[in-house]
Structure formats: C-alpha cells, structure tokens
Motif scaffolding. Sequence first.
Motif, PDB file in Angstrom:
ATOM      1  N   ALA A  42      -5.605   1.799  -8.091  1.00 29.31           N
ATOM      2  CA  ALA A  42      -6.988   2.177  -7.803  1.00 29.31           C
ATOM      3  C   ALA A  42      -7.017   3.411  -6.902  1.00 29.31           C
ATOM      4  O   ALA A  42      -6.251   3.506  -5.932  1.00 29.31           O
ATOM      5  CB  ALA A  42      -7.703   1.021  -7.126  1.00 29.31           C
ATOM      6  N   PRO A  43      -7.894   4.363  -7.195  1.00 30.62           N
ATOM      7  CA  PRO A  43      -8.021   5.546  -6.337  1.00 30.62           C
ATOM      8  C   PRO A  43      -8.652   5.160  -4.998  1.00 30.62           C
ATOM      9  O   PRO A  43      -9.310   4.132  -4.865  1.00 30.62           O
ATOM     10  CB  PRO A  43      -8.925   6.476  -7.140  1.00 30.62           C
ATOM     11  N   LYS A  44      -8.441   6.004  -4.025  1.00 29.39           N
ATOM     12  CA  LYS A  44      -9.016   5.769  -2.701  1.00 29.39           C
ATOM     13  C   LYS A  44      -9.583   7.076  -2.182  1.00 29.39           C
ATOM     14  O   LYS A  44      -8.969   8.142  -2.324  1.00 29.39           O
ATOM     15  CB  LYS A  44      -7.945   5.245  -1.750  1.00 29.39           C
ATOM     16  N   THR A  45     -10.757   6.971  -1.579  1.00 31.68           N
ATOM     17  CA  THR A  45     -11.359   8.132  -0.933  1.00 31.68           C
ATOM     18  C   THR A  45     -10.822   8.232   0.494  1.00 31.68           C
ATOM     19  O   THR A  45     -10.943   7.292   1.282  1.00 31.68           O
ATOM     20  CB  THR A  45     -12.889   8.020  -0.904  1.00 31.68           C
ATOM     21  N   ILE A  46     -10.227   9.356   0.784  1.00 28.44           N
ATOM     22  CA  ILE A  46      -9.669   9.587   2.118  1.00 28.44           C
ATOM     23  C   ILE A  46     -10.519  10.640   2.820  1.00 28.44           C
ATOM     24  O   ILE A  46     -10.788  11.707   2.263  1.00 28.44           O
ATOM     25  CB  ILE A  46      -8.205  10.036   2.024  1.00 28.44           C
ATOM     26  N   ILE A  47     -10.935  10.291   4.021  1.00 27.03           N
ATOM     27  CA  ILE A  47     -11.794  11.191   4.786  1.00 27.03           C
ATOM     28  C   ILE A  47     -10.960  11.933   5.827  1.00 27.03           C
ATOM     29  O   ILE A  47     -10.186  11.322   6.570  1.00 27.03           O
ATOM     30  CB  ILE A  47     -12.929  10.413   5.476  1.00 27.03           C
ATOM     31  N   GLU A  50     -14.024  14.849   2.091  1.00 28.97           N
ATOM     32  CA  GLU A  50     -13.499  13.736   1.309  1.00 28.97           C
ATOM     33  C   GLU A  50     -12.567  14.219   0.209  1.00 28.97           C
ATOM     34  O   GLU A  50     -12.853  15.215  -0.478  1.00 28.97           O
ATOM     35  CB  GLU A  50     -14.641  12.928   0.684  1.00 28.97           C
ATOM     36  N   PHE A  51     -11.461  13.506   0.072  1.00 30.03           N
ATOM     37  CA  PHE A  51     -10.532  13.721  -1.030  1.00 30.03           C
ATOM     38  C   PHE A  51     -10.336  12.393  -1.747  1.00 30.03           C
ATOM     39  O   PHE A  51     -10.336  11.327  -1.129  1.00 30.03           O
ATOM     40  CB  PHE A  51      -9.173  14.215  -0.522  1.00 30.03           C
ATOM     41  N   THR A  52     -10.157  12.464  -3.040  1.00 30.00           N
ATOM     42  CA  THR A  52      -9.822  11.274  -3.821  1.00 30.00           C
ATOM     43  C   THR A  52      -8.346  11.338  -4.156  1.00 30.00           C
ATOM     44  O   THR A  52      -7.870  12.285  -4.787  1.00 30.00           O
ATOM     45  CB  THR A  52     -10.652  11.194  -5.113  1.00 30.00           C
ATOM     46  N   VAL A  53      -7.609  10.331  -3.705  1.00 27.22           N
ATOM     47  CA  VAL A  53      -6.169  10.271  -3.933  1.00 27.22           C
ATOM     48  C   VAL A  53      -5.886   9.091  -4.848  1.00 27.22           C
ATOM     49  O   VAL A  53      -6.411   7.993  -4.656  1.00 27.22           O
ATOM     50  CB  VAL A  53      -5.412  10.116  -2.605  1.00 27.22           C
ATOM     51  N   THR A  54      -5.041   9.328  -5.847  1.00 28.90           N
ATOM     52  CA  THR A  54      -4.754   8.302  -6.858  1.00 28.90           C
ATOM     53  C   THR A  54      -3.257   8.192  -7.078  1.00 28.90           C
ATOM     54  O   THR A  54      -2.587   9.194  -7.340  1.00 28.90           O
ATOM     55  CB  THR A  54      -5.427   8.650  -8.195  1.00 28.90           C
ATOM     56  N   PRO A  55      -2.706   6.976  -6.961  1.00 34.75           N
ATOM     57  CA  PRO A  55      -1.303   6.782  -7.363  1.00 34.75           C
ATOM     58  C   PRO A  55      -1.231   6.717  -8.885  1.00 34.75           C
ATOM     59  O   PRO A  55      -2.068   6.092  -9.531  1.00 34.75           O
ATOM     60  CB  PRO A  55      -0.936   5.445  -6.721  1.00 34.75           C
ATOM     61  N   ALA A  56      -0.253   7.357  -9.432  1.00 36.77           N
ATOM     62  CA  ALA A  56      -0.125   7.396 -10.891  1.00 36.77           C
ATOM     63  C   ALA A  56       1.084   6.579 -11.314  1.00 36.77           C
ATOM     64  O   ALA A  56       2.225   6.958 -11.051  1.00 36.77           O
ATOM     65  CB  ALA A  56       0.003   8.838 -11.381  1.00 36.77           C
TER      66      ALA A  56
END
Length: 809
Positions: free
Chosen positions: A499-504, A547-553
């Motif tokens: 699941a992606p996560k929004t990192i502030i 805000e950045f959206t970071v996603t593990p692939a």
Amino acid sequence: MRNRLFFLCLLSYAPFFGKAQQVELNAAEIRQGLASLNVTGSVLYIAAHPDDENTRLLAYLAKERKVRTGYLSLTRGDGGQNLIGTEQGELLGLIRTQELLAARRMDGASQFFTRANDFGFSKNSVESFKIWNKEQILSDVVWVIRNFQPDVIITRFPEDARAGHGHHAASAILAREAFTAAADPNRFPEQLKKVKVWQAKRILWNTFNFGSTNTTADDQLKIDVGVFNPLLGKGYGEIAAESRSNHKSQGFGSAKQRGSAIEFFSPVGGQAAKTDLFDGVNLDLDRNKGTEKAQQILNRLISDYDASDPSKSINALLQLKEEVRNLPFKHKQLDELILACAGIWIETTVPEQSYAINDSIPVTMSAISRVRKYSPITISLQELNPGHTEELIPDHMLTREFKISARQIGLTQPYWLEKKHPIGSYIIDSLKNLSLPEAIAPVAGVFKVIFGNQSIEVTRPLVYKHTDPVKGELYQPLVVAPPVTATLAEHSFVFTNNAPKTIIVQLKSFEANAKGVLQPVIPSGWKVTPEKVDFELHEKGEELNVEFTVTPAGQVSGGQLSLSVKVDGETYQKGLKVIGYDHIPVQTLFPVAEARVERVDLKFAGKRIGYIAGAGDLIPESLTQIGYQVTRLTENQVINGNLSGYDAIITGVRLYNINDKIGLMQPKLMSYVKEGGVLLVQYNVNAPLKITNLGPYPFQLSRDRVTEEDAKVTFLKPAHPALNFPNQITAKDFDGWIQERGLYFATGIDAHYAPVLQMNDTGEQASNGSLLVTDYGKGKFVYTSLAFFRELPAGVPGAYRLFVNLISK
C-alpha cells in the motif's frame, strides 16, 4: 580613561552557562572563591553514565577541599529510558548532557566525556568492549587525564560483577589502565603535540553500600563528606541533592541529607593513602616555585575581606594578578573574582533566537559596573578591533550595537552529532572538541576590562534573551541554521504490504524569500511522486508541508529515504529537531534529513486502540502509522469511562512504576479484559511498583534481561495464537532488532499464563519471562518485557508483526 582599541574576530569562544549568561557571585561566594585560590591540586572522578557520579563527594572536594574537581562520564546516557518525554538514543543523551551540566553548576565540578556511545545495558565489560573500541575509548580517558592533570583519580565502580553493569566495570578498567598510560610517552604519542604526559599520585575506588551489595570495610580509607559549609549555608548532602535532582529524565529527584556521611575508598594503584585522599600531595601555593609573595598577598586578601563591600578587595586582587602572571595559578578564577568584586556585568545578545547561515546577525553588547563610587579604580571596557572605548560609569549601562557574519560561526549543533556514527562511539575528528560536554558557544569577540594599567579579557556567548510573562527573563543559545530545513515526521516509515503511503515533509525557512527545490531520494525498487517540488517561502520562520506518495513495488527490501534541499545554488540535507524542557536550555540540532522505510506483510484484527501513557514512548505514533486508530486515555477516562469500544488497550512503559492512580485504574482494566477486551502491559521495572498485581494472576518482575539484540529466540508454544494470528511469526521476525531483546523479565509466573518465548544471552540460563499471555474471562491479558518501545519506532518489521498479534483477539 579613553583608548582606541579594536574588536577581535569571532573565532574566540566561551561556554554557555544555561539559563543565565553570566553567573553572579554573592559576597559569601566571593569569600569562598578567595579561599579556593589558596589551594592547588585536583581530582578526577570516573564512571560510565550520567547519574553514576557521587555528587556529595564532588561537592565536598570542590567546595570544602577547594581542589579542582572533574567528573568524566564515559557516555552521555543515550541507552537509558526517559521518564519525562519520548526522546530516545542520541536525543536522550543530549538531554542528559545538559542535566549533567546543570548538576555541575551546583556541585562545582567540571564535566567531561569520551566518544563512547551508551548502546544500552551491558552485562559485563567483555561485552562492552566488543562494541566499544577499547583502545580508542582508553585514548579518550588518557586525553582527559593529560589535560586535567589530576593528582588523584577516583572510580565509582569495581572491575567485576559487583559493578552491576558492563559499562560500570569497563569504566573502572579504563580508569586503571589510563592511570598508567597517561604517564607513558609511548602511549598515544600523537596527543603529546597538545599535552604532556601526566602521572597522578594514586587511583582509588570509591566503595559503596547499595541495596544488597556492600563493598565498604572498616579498614578502608574513610572521609566524612557530610560537613556543613557556613559560607554557603548548606551541607554537602544538601548541595548533592540539589545537584542530583537535575537528573530529571531519570526521575532522580533527591531529598536533602544533613549530618555526617562517611565515604570509603579502596586503593587501586599508585602510592597508597593512609589518612587522606591527598596524602603526599602538596595542596598549598608553595607547590610552585616563586609563590611566596603571592601567598602573602592572598593571606592579606582573605583576612581583610569585607563582605559588606567586596570592591575593597580589588586593589589587592589586581596586585595578586600581576604577581602570578607567569606562574601556574587559577588565573580564570582570579579574573572572575575581580569582575565579581567590581560588580561587572557584560552580555552579548541577539534579537532573535535563530538566523540562517548566510545572515548578518545584529548583536547588542551591554556592560555595567556596579562598583562603589568611592572606589579608586577606574574601569574601562575595551573593544578589540578598531572601535570605541568608554569608561564604565558606575551604575550606568553601556550598550554597543554591531553585526557579525553567521557564516563565520557555522551551523550550531552538538558537535558529536554532526556525523553519522556506528553503534559503539561517536565520530569526533578534532582534539579541540574531544572531551568537551557541549559545542563551544559562538561569541561576538573578546573584550578587555581595563583596571588602570591591568586588563582582563572577557568573552561572553551570543545568546537570545527574552522575557516570558510567566517565567520572567530567559536566555537561550543562539541558533545558526541552514536557509531551509526539511524534516520528516518519523524516524522510520512502515508500509503495510504494497500500500502507498503519504509522507509529509515540513519545510521551515530561516531566512526571508527562500526559493528552492526539494527532492526525495528513495531506495531501489521504490516509487515516489512527485519526484521533486519547487517551493518559495516568503517569511522567515514560515513553514510549509509538502506531500509525497511513496510506494513499495513488489517484494522490495527496506532502506533509507533521504531529502535534499537546494537553495541559492547550495544543497542542504538537514532536518530540524528542537528539544525543550524547563530545566535545560533549548537544544536545537540539524540531523540528516532521512528516515528508514520498511515494507511489512501485515494482517489486522481490530483497529481501535486505547493507550495509557507511562514514562514516555512512541508506541501510539508507531501504531497510527500502520493504520490503527489510537486514543490517548486519561486517568479519568479509564476510571470513569466506558472502555468497551476499544479492541485493545495498551499501557505505556513503566506505567505501574510512576502513576499514583494505577491502583484505581487496575480494577477497571481487569473488568475490561474480563468482558472481552485485550490489555497489553509493557515493561515495568521491578521496584518501586505502585501496585504488586499487574495482571489477573500473580507474577513478579526480576532484573533479568537479554541484552544481545540478536540472541536466539525459541518458540515454547509454536501453535499459540500469539505466534499465528493474524500473522504467522517465524524466527525471521526477530532479525534486525536493536539494542536489546527485552528487560525486567517476569518470574514466579502463575500456571494460568502461557510463556510463549524463551531466550538468553550467551552463557546464561534461558528465561521464559519475556512474554506472558492468558485468557481472562472473555478477553486476553498480555504482559511483555520485550523492547517494543525501541523496536517499533526503529521500524523493525518483525516487531510490528508480533505486536499486532498481541493486541489482536
């Protein structure tokens, strides 16, 4: 008297003295100081941590015997627990450093450190030296000895198991070896460019009677340190309590003790002492040649001192200063006494607490002399660098305003935290900093206070002074910062599944009209959007959340997420951390802007969590990160509220040690479990406990722990739900743990509990007390001594998986 002089550039330094920029001495303290000038000699006390020092003995040595007294703590206490907040590791060490400095201001000793990092509890010195580089830390101890030149060295602990901690025993071993090595020109010869070899007269162990361990004996050297000092109006048991009570992060508020107090000492090396610590050591001025006239002047000074008007002593003090100009003497203390007798106050303040590194900083220098008007001494303040000199007219404040370059000062932050370091020690490149308790404070220059044909050079740290409507006048250190900092909300980010996560990221500007680019850098296989962000911050102090959206692939491994900020053609990689408590100066540091990112396969059962705060941990923040709804419960909510809406309730670390109302809360918590809830109680120390029954069935707490973070973990009940629902736990889930497995394990465990895990340190008996689980009524009770309060904030995947199981029903 008017002369043309000049300001010196600001590469001269002075220490920062906490809330007050300058310590003012009263008449009794001046008299105490005059007596101290009559004494030579020094003593160095060596132990491992903040709070290990014998504050009563330090105060006695510094203020009664009047010898130069120092405390060398190998570490800054980074590995302990925090009873006033959530800071751990290096941040806790920063707090404890300031607490030690506050303690030393009360007991009169100096404070030193080595570069050793407190990595947590160690069971013996062998284990300690596996993590510390013994030779490197030994060189640090030798450096302190060669600099401080103590006549006597005292250790707090023995070298064996009676020390109670591997760091304690290691400190005694290092002290003994350094006692010899400091006098050997073949040991650490690179230091001899700056210092000389030094042989102390003796080294002793300050034996003790703590709890069940009594190492004192009637045939040991004994000294009564509980005497009363009439000038100070206190005994050394009272001063010691005031000093020790500064260790607030450890909950060491101490009662004042009055009356006789015997300290015991056992010889370790050097010439044995029969009747006194300083047997065979000349503590008089005639220890140094050519002091006969100085002794006569000082004797007259002391006999003629008028406490109602210390300024009458200025002439004789100046005569003494001239007499000892080329002799070994307590020159700094002498200068401070002259200034105190003259009522001289000098400070250098800035109008704001923080400035960007490219700023020009406005400075106000204020100076006043409050010497009696009939004094024959003419006092002028001389500014070094072409500038103006004016006479200090009694009781008239002199002010001067000028500017300095922040670039010449550089970023201000703890010097030992400037670089990333391995687990065993900090990286300190400069001998100039080594052993100092804190970074050298920036100053505006060196000033000269002129007394006729004599002068005293004075430096004062640049500080921000302001008035709080409740607390009154306050001083805080000057902060020189990057133009813009980029701060991540967490030290680690845990991603559930893919699941992606929004990192502030919080940007903060330390200058007006800051424009630049923020760019995250992620581990291979991860994705981030957007790839960079342009920003513009118009006002100094303006903050902007990006805000950045970071996603593990896929099945990616963890790594570091880092940030870079480009402003005015320069790239910065600094975040911002501010630590503020009333008992220490505000601490501002600029850590590397990075955080750990980890992907964890997690299943959940229930999401509503109630949390009862204990001594302080980051468990609520960690659980919120992975999707739990965490409510922080007050005592009143627990006692009088309806708890049935929570899927689980968690108690913070040491709750049962510190909360006086836990006795009222406990029946409600047990009822909650009985009616179907899940209660997880995190570790508590074995004493003192506010109540003895922590669970529905009996068990006790021991001091047992497993300090090897990679110790083998055996599953006693592999089929137990705690290891299988909703996540299947395997041995791999105990990989990557930090500092320790657990502490204060349970013992005397009632048969209703199911001990789930077994573990032990190398060569020790296995313990089953790290995790207890039992059904109670319709619900589940869990007691765990596992160090989840360290593992979850650090982003350890397996710790998350196990913790989720424990709070699932």
